[in-house]
Enzyme design. Structure first.
Site, PDB file in Angstrom:
ATOM      1  N   SER A   9      -5.744   4.030   4.573  1.00 32.68           N
ATOM      2  CA  SER A   9      -5.317   3.268   3.399  1.00 32.68           C
ATOM      3  C   SER A   9      -6.468   2.542   2.708  1.00 32.68           C
ATOM      4  CB  SER A   9      -4.244   2.244   3.811  1.00 32.68           C
ATOM      5  OG  SER A   9      -3.586   1.720   2.688  1.00 32.68           O
ATOM      6  N   SER A  36       0.797  -1.233   0.000  1.00 29.93           N
ATOM      7  CA  SER A  36       0.000   0.000   0.000  1.00 29.93           C
ATOM      8  C   SER A  36       0.826   1.278   0.000  1.00 29.93           C
ATOM      9  CB  SER A  36      -0.942   0.013   1.211  1.00 29.93           C
ATOM     10  OG  SER A  36      -2.065  -0.798   0.974  1.00 29.93           O
ATOM     11  N   LYS A  84       0.222   3.815  -2.678  1.00 32.18           N
ATOM     12  CA  LYS A  84      -0.756   4.903  -2.622  1.00 32.18           C
ATOM     13  C   LYS A  84      -0.106   6.279  -2.504  1.00 32.18           C
ATOM     14  CE  LYS A  84      -4.618   2.242  -0.662  1.00 32.18           C
ATOM     15  NZ  LYS A  84      -4.005   0.985  -0.201  1.00 32.18           N
ATOM     16  N   LYS A  97       2.955   6.554   5.148  1.00 39.46           N
ATOM     17  CA  LYS A  97       2.175   5.436   4.618  1.00 39.46           C
ATOM     18  C   LYS A  97       2.801   4.097   4.959  1.00 39.46           C
ATOM     19  CE  LYS A  97      -1.344   3.943   2.595  1.00 39.46           C
ATOM     20  NZ  LYS A  97      -1.232   2.891   3.614  1.00 39.46           N
TER      21      LYS A  97
END
Length: 375
Positions: free
Chosen positions: A117, A57, A60, A222
């Site tokens: 997320s 992720s 992202k 993140k």
């Protein structure tokens, strides 16, 4: 008796040393990592930073960058209402459980992506910006080329890698993307939030980056976890005007990614400083233009910039090398001179000074036309 006393003394010394010392000395394992200065892009520490790995992720971050650029350009607005598509709703993993036809603002969708997320929210934003999920992924890869990244290719906007075959990035490339993302204050507004909610409090948003609660100066950014990628983290922090980004890919467990990121960031803050480069305008002397309609041109003052230095480094000094004369015609972008910066007798940077405008050459025809104006 002597051996026994030595043994007792050794035990006492060992007990007197805090266990954290041993924890810091222990090498935390990850497939790749990097520490980069956000303001300058300098790489301070790295391990396998160009290795192509699944970023999970952390992908992202690029999606967020494109969303921010779309907002900044006016292409979309925070209060735009977006209708959830079947494709977005079908995404698994982390999500806010959008329903087909449900409407949610760009602002709330962005909040869901940055804080928790949410794969469905991320996909929906991409569709809204580009028209389709596929078109948005193409935009992501175009941005990869624009940034000059060599070890990144995206197959989706979320980082879900259970069905991908050519979805990868590197610690270095992710750090570069993060440096661009952190230029936007709106990102920091959400990436520093621990708990929030949507739908009038009915949907809870919980930040997956636990450094938000524990690390001094944290600004984001993140996490990512899949069975293929392992445990990943891109963490950003700022103190006293200097910012760092650490990227950890493929850590063995969640605690390791946070511990290694903290160690990297700690190293940056403990050992480095940002120094503003100051230019003496008096040293930017005029450059004479031979056979030019303009007799001289003054080199422009270079934009204020900073350099990353070791905290023990002394003051920066400058050496000015300005041309005495340049021959017309002069084109905007022609070099008029340069400034070289030194610290502790070592060259650290060179900035070229360019002409800002064209300067045409004086010709007989131009002289004749000028004379006609006075007749």
């Amino acid at each position: 008796m002597k051996r026994f006393l030595v043994f007792i003394l050794s035990v006492c010394i060992a007990l007197a040393i805090p266990s954290t010392v041993y924890a810091k000395q222990e090498k935390i394992k990850a497939k790749a990592s990097i520490l980069m200065c956000i303001q300058t892009g300098d790489v301070i520490k790295e391990y396998n930073s160009d290795k192509r790995l699944s970023p999970a992720s952390v992908t992202k971050i690029m999606s967020i960058l494109l969303v921010m650029e779309a907002i900044d350009s006016g292409k979309i607005k925070l209060d735009d209402m977006v209708t959830a598509s079947e494709n977005a709703v079908s995404k698994g993993g982390s999500q806010i459980w959008l329903e087909v036809g449900e409407q949610m603002s760009v602002d709330d969708l962005l909040k869901a992506v940055i804080i928790s997320s949410a794969n469905d929210a991320c996909t929906l934003l991409g569709e809204y910006i580009a028209g389709s999920d596929t078109a948005f992924v193409a935009m992501m890869n175009d941005k990869v080329k624009e940034l000059g990244l060599k070890n990144t290719n995206f197959e989706n906007s979320t980082g879900l890698d259970d069905e991908t075959t050519n979805h990868y990035s590197s610690a270095y490339d992710i750090a570069v993307i993060a440096c661009n993302v952190m230029k936007y204050d709106l990102v920091k507004k959400y990436s520093t939030v621990w708990l929030d909610s949507l739908r009038d409090g009915k949907t809870e948003l919980n930040n997956t980056n636990k450094l938000v609660n524990t690390y001094n100066g944290i600004t984001g950014l993140k996490t990512g976890t899949t069975s293929i990628a392992g445990f990943c983290l891109c963490a950003t922090a700022e103190r006293d005007g200097i910012g760092f980004v650490s990227v950890v890919l493929g850590a063995e467990n969640s605690e390791n990614r946070f511990a290694l990121s903290s160690q990297l960031l700690d190293f940056g803050f403990a050992n480095y400083k940002l120094e503003q480069i100051k230019v003496d305008e008096k040293k930017l002397t005029d450059v004479k233009v031979t056979n030019g309609l303009v007799k001289s041109v003054k080199p422009p003052i270079p934009k204020q910039s900073s350099v990353l230095l070791d905290k023990s480094a002394s003051e920066i000094t400058c050496k000015y090398n300005i041309k005495e004369r340049i021959k017309a015609p002069v084109k905007a972008g022609d070099v008029l001179g340069e400034i070289t910066y030194y610290c502790d007798n070592k060259k650290i940077s060179t900035v070229k000074l360019f002409a800002e405008n064209d300067i045409n050459e004086t010709t007989f025809t131009l002289i004749f036309k000028s004379l006609l104006k006075y007749i």
